[in-house]
Design a protein around this motif. Structure first.
Motif, PDB file in Angstrom:
ATOM      1  N   PHE A  14     -13.097  20.423  -6.679  1.00 37.05           N
ATOM      2  CA  PHE A  14     -12.817  21.887  -6.159  1.00 37.05           C
ATOM      3  C   PHE A  14     -11.647  21.551  -5.274  1.00 37.05           C
ATOM      4  CE2 PHE A  14     -17.840  22.445  -6.084  1.00 37.05           C
ATOM      5  CZ  PHE A  14     -17.742  22.891  -7.284  1.00 37.05           C
ATOM      6  N   ASN A  15     -11.719  20.440  -4.611  1.00 39.63           N
ATOM      7  CA  ASN A  15     -10.431  20.143  -3.601  1.00 39.63           C
ATOM      8  C   ASN A  15      -9.506  19.151  -4.428  1.00 39.63           C
ATOM      9  OD1 ASN A  15     -12.007  21.299  -1.510  1.00 39.63           O
ATOM     10  ND2 ASN A  15     -13.041  19.418  -1.126  1.00 39.63           N
ATOM     11  N   GLU A  16      -9.362  19.047  -5.417  1.00 41.54           N
ATOM     12  CA  GLU A  16      -8.426  18.318  -6.200  1.00 41.54           C
ATOM     13  C   GLU A  16      -8.083  17.030  -5.626  1.00 41.54           C
ATOM     14  OE1 GLU A  16      -5.221  20.852  -7.759  1.00 41.54           O
ATOM     15  OE2 GLU A  16      -6.559  22.203  -8.283  1.00 41.54           O
ATOM     16  N   ASP A  17      -9.178  16.395  -5.234  1.00 44.16           N
ATOM     17  CA  ASP A  17      -9.124  15.039  -4.416  1.00 44.16           C
ATOM     18  C   ASP A  17      -9.200  13.828  -5.230  1.00 44.16           C
ATOM     19  OD1 ASP A  17      -9.345  12.817  -2.639  1.00 44.16           O
ATOM     20  OD2 ASP A  17     -10.732  13.942  -1.168  1.00 44.16           O
ATOM     21  N   ARG A  18      -7.800  13.252  -5.481  1.00 40.96           N
ATOM     22  CA  ARG A  18      -7.936  11.957  -6.805  1.00 40.96           C
ATOM     23  C   ARG A  18      -8.736  10.819  -5.967  1.00 40.96           C
ATOM     24  NH1 ARG A  18      -3.078  14.172  -7.080  1.00 40.96           N
ATOM     25  NH2 ARG A  18      -2.004  14.360  -9.114  1.00 40.96           N
ATOM     26  N   LYS A  19      -8.355  10.723  -4.776  1.00 39.61           N
ATOM     27  CA  LYS A  19      -9.119   9.386  -4.073  1.00 39.61           C
ATOM     28  C   LYS A  19     -10.514   9.516  -4.096  1.00 39.61           C
ATOM     29  CE  LYS A  19      -9.324   6.739   0.071  1.00 39.61           C
ATOM     30  NZ  LYS A  19      -8.678   6.791   1.558  1.00 39.61           N
ATOM     31  N   PHE A  82     -11.923  12.938 -12.931  1.00 38.20           N
ATOM     32  CA  PHE A  82     -10.768  12.124 -12.324  1.00 38.20           C
ATOM     33  C   PHE A  82      -9.402  12.290 -13.224  1.00 38.20           C
ATOM     34  CE2 PHE A  82      -8.173   8.315 -12.089  1.00 38.20           C
ATOM     35  CZ  PHE A  82      -7.824   8.222 -11.018  1.00 38.20           C
ATOM     36  N   ASP A  83      -9.506  12.163 -14.617  1.00 33.67           N
ATOM     37  CA  ASP A  83      -8.430  12.189 -15.574  1.00 33.67           C
ATOM     38  C   ASP A  83      -7.675  13.508 -15.488  1.00 33.67           C
ATOM     39  OD1 ASP A  83      -9.055   9.664 -16.380  1.00 33.67           O
ATOM     40  OD2 ASP A  83      -9.960  10.054 -18.182  1.00 33.67           O
ATOM     41  N   HIS A  84      -8.497  14.640 -15.240  1.00 35.38           N
ATOM     42  CA  HIS A  84      -8.012  15.717 -15.035  1.00 35.38           C
ATOM     43  C   HIS A  84      -7.114  16.150 -13.757  1.00 35.38           C
ATOM     44  CE1 HIS A  84      -8.031  20.003 -16.197  1.00 35.38           C
ATOM     45  NE2 HIS A  84      -8.136  20.532 -15.029  1.00 35.38           N
ATOM     46  N   ILE A  85      -7.622  15.793 -12.876  1.00 32.53           N
ATOM     47  CA  ILE A  85      -6.807  15.758 -11.675  1.00 32.53           C
ATOM     48  C   ILE A  85      -5.842  14.680 -11.581  1.00 32.53           C
ATOM     49  CG2 ILE A  85      -6.934  15.672  -8.875  1.00 32.53           C
ATOM     50  CD1 ILE A  85      -8.298  18.314 -10.529  1.00 32.53           C
ATOM     51  N   ASN A  86      -6.231  13.485 -12.000  1.00 32.43           N
ATOM     52  CA  ASN A  86      -4.940  12.482 -11.992  1.00 32.43           C
ATOM     53  C   ASN A  86      -3.854  12.722 -12.764  1.00 32.43           C
ATOM     54  OD1 ASN A  86      -4.228   9.867 -10.918  1.00 32.43           O
ATOM     55  ND2 ASN A  86      -4.773   9.072 -12.896  1.00 32.43           N
ATOM     56  N   ASN A  88      -2.684  15.682 -13.152  1.00 28.81           N
ATOM     57  CA  ASN A  88      -2.037  17.003 -12.491  1.00 28.81           C
ATOM     58  C   ASN A  88      -2.318  18.256 -13.350  1.00 28.81           C
ATOM     59  OD1 ASN A  88      -0.953  15.901 -10.213  1.00 28.81           O
ATOM     60  ND2 ASN A  88       0.625  15.062 -11.459  1.00 28.81           N
ATOM     61  N   HIS A  89      -3.555  18.302 -14.266  1.00 24.87           N
ATOM     62  CA  HIS A  89      -3.937  19.550 -15.077  1.00 24.87           C
ATOM     63  C   HIS A  89      -4.282  20.693 -13.767  1.00 24.87           C
ATOM     64  CE1 HIS A  89      -3.252  17.576 -18.610  1.00 24.87           C
ATOM     65  NE2 HIS A  89      -4.138  16.840 -18.433  1.00 24.87           N
ATOM     66  N   GLU A  90      -4.019  21.614 -14.378  1.00 23.71           N
ATOM     67  CA  GLU A  90      -4.414  22.912 -13.610  1.00 23.71           C
ATOM     68  C   GLU A  90      -5.868  22.926 -13.310  1.00 23.71           C
ATOM     69  OE1 GLU A  90      -4.903  27.843 -14.428  1.00 23.71           O
ATOM     70  OE2 GLU A  90      -3.001  26.547 -15.152  1.00 23.71           O
ATOM     71  N   GLY A  91      -5.949  23.417 -11.972  1.00 24.19           N
ATOM     72  CA  GLY A  91      -7.472  23.389 -11.716  1.00 24.19           C
ATOM     73  C   GLY A  91      -8.405  24.506 -12.094  1.00 24.19           C
ATOM     74  N   PHE A  92      -9.327  24.567 -11.613  1.00 27.59           N
ATOM     75  CA  PHE A  92     -10.488  25.501 -12.266  1.00 27.59           C
ATOM     76  C   PHE A  92     -10.266  26.969 -11.426  1.00 27.59           C
ATOM     77  CE2 PHE A  92     -13.415  21.926 -12.550  1.00 27.59           C
ATOM     78  CZ  PHE A  92     -13.712  21.853 -14.002  1.00 27.59           C
ATOM     79  N   ARG A  93     -10.508  27.828 -12.229  1.00 28.20           N
ATOM     80  CA  ARG A  93     -10.304  29.289 -11.757  1.00 28.20           C
ATOM     81  C   ARG A  93     -11.417  29.699 -10.616  1.00 28.20           C
ATOM     82  NH1 ARG A  93      -7.498  33.243 -14.246  1.00 28.20           N
ATOM     83  NH2 ARG A  93      -9.492  34.528 -13.920  1.00 28.20           N
TER      84      ARG A  93
END
Length: 191
Positions: A14-19, A82-86, A88-93
């Motif tokens: 939700f927060n696109e928090d890679r860490k 993780f792979d999705h956010i890492n 840089n893919h678009e986040g959820f709607r």
């Protein structure tokens, strides 16, 4: 542990928090590794059972197998997240986020009850878990309407695939957890 990892993974998404997501991958993989190692220790454990506990060995094997499956489903949620956010893919709607928040709340409720039953070895609410599981599955079925959004090009393919993966693996995780709970009940009643 499963509840925490699941919840934190969704928060990380939700927060696109890679860490945070990277940490949840590490924790889910460690949990899976521990469950997988326990699965390989089943035979020596069964051989050590006293003769009057041989009947319960079957339930022990089931418990270990269900735990392995729950941990595997969790890894199948954390890694792609993780792979999705890492990458840089678009986040959820917004509608996808709302669906997943609702699912997360229901999963949390189910696991709170499961954890309590496992902690106390009291299984009177097993039917309640079944009812909550069915409610969750209704929510998941409604969330599958995501496929319609894909056809309408309302969301990207990558985020839709991740979304559907989370939905599917959540279902697997909850199914296997309830099975684990039932086997634990029988294991304790036959011991």
């Amino acid at each position: 542990k499963v509840t925490t990892i699941y919840n934190q993974t969704l928060i990380g998404l939700f927060n696109e928090d890679r860490k945070l997501l990277k940490q949840m991958v590490r924790e889910s993989e460690a949990l899976y590794q521990a469950a997988h190692e326990r699965k390989h220790e089943v035979l020596p454990t069964l051989l050590e059972l006293q003769e009057n506990y041989v009947e319960t060995g079957h339930y022990y094997v089931q418990i270990v197998d269900y735990l392995d499956e729950v941990a595997k489903a969790l890894v199948h949620i954390t890694r792609p997240s993780f792979d999705h956010i890492n990458n840089n893919h678009e986040g959820f709607r917004v509608d996808q986020l709302e669906d997943l928040k609702r699912v997360n709340e229901q999963v949390s409720t189910i696991y709170t009850k499961i954890n309590e039953m496992l902690r106390t070895n009291r299984f009177e609410q097993l039917d309640e878990i079944l009812r909550l599981r069915d409610e969750l599955f209704d929510t998941l079925a409604a969330a599958i309407s995501q496929i319609k959004r894909v056809k309408a090009k309302a969301s990207t393919t990558r985020s839709s695939i991740l979304y559907l993966t989370i939905i599917n693996e959540t279902k697997t995780m909850v199914l296997q957890s309830r099975n684990l709970l039932k086997s634990q009940k029988y294991f304790l009643s036959k011991s």
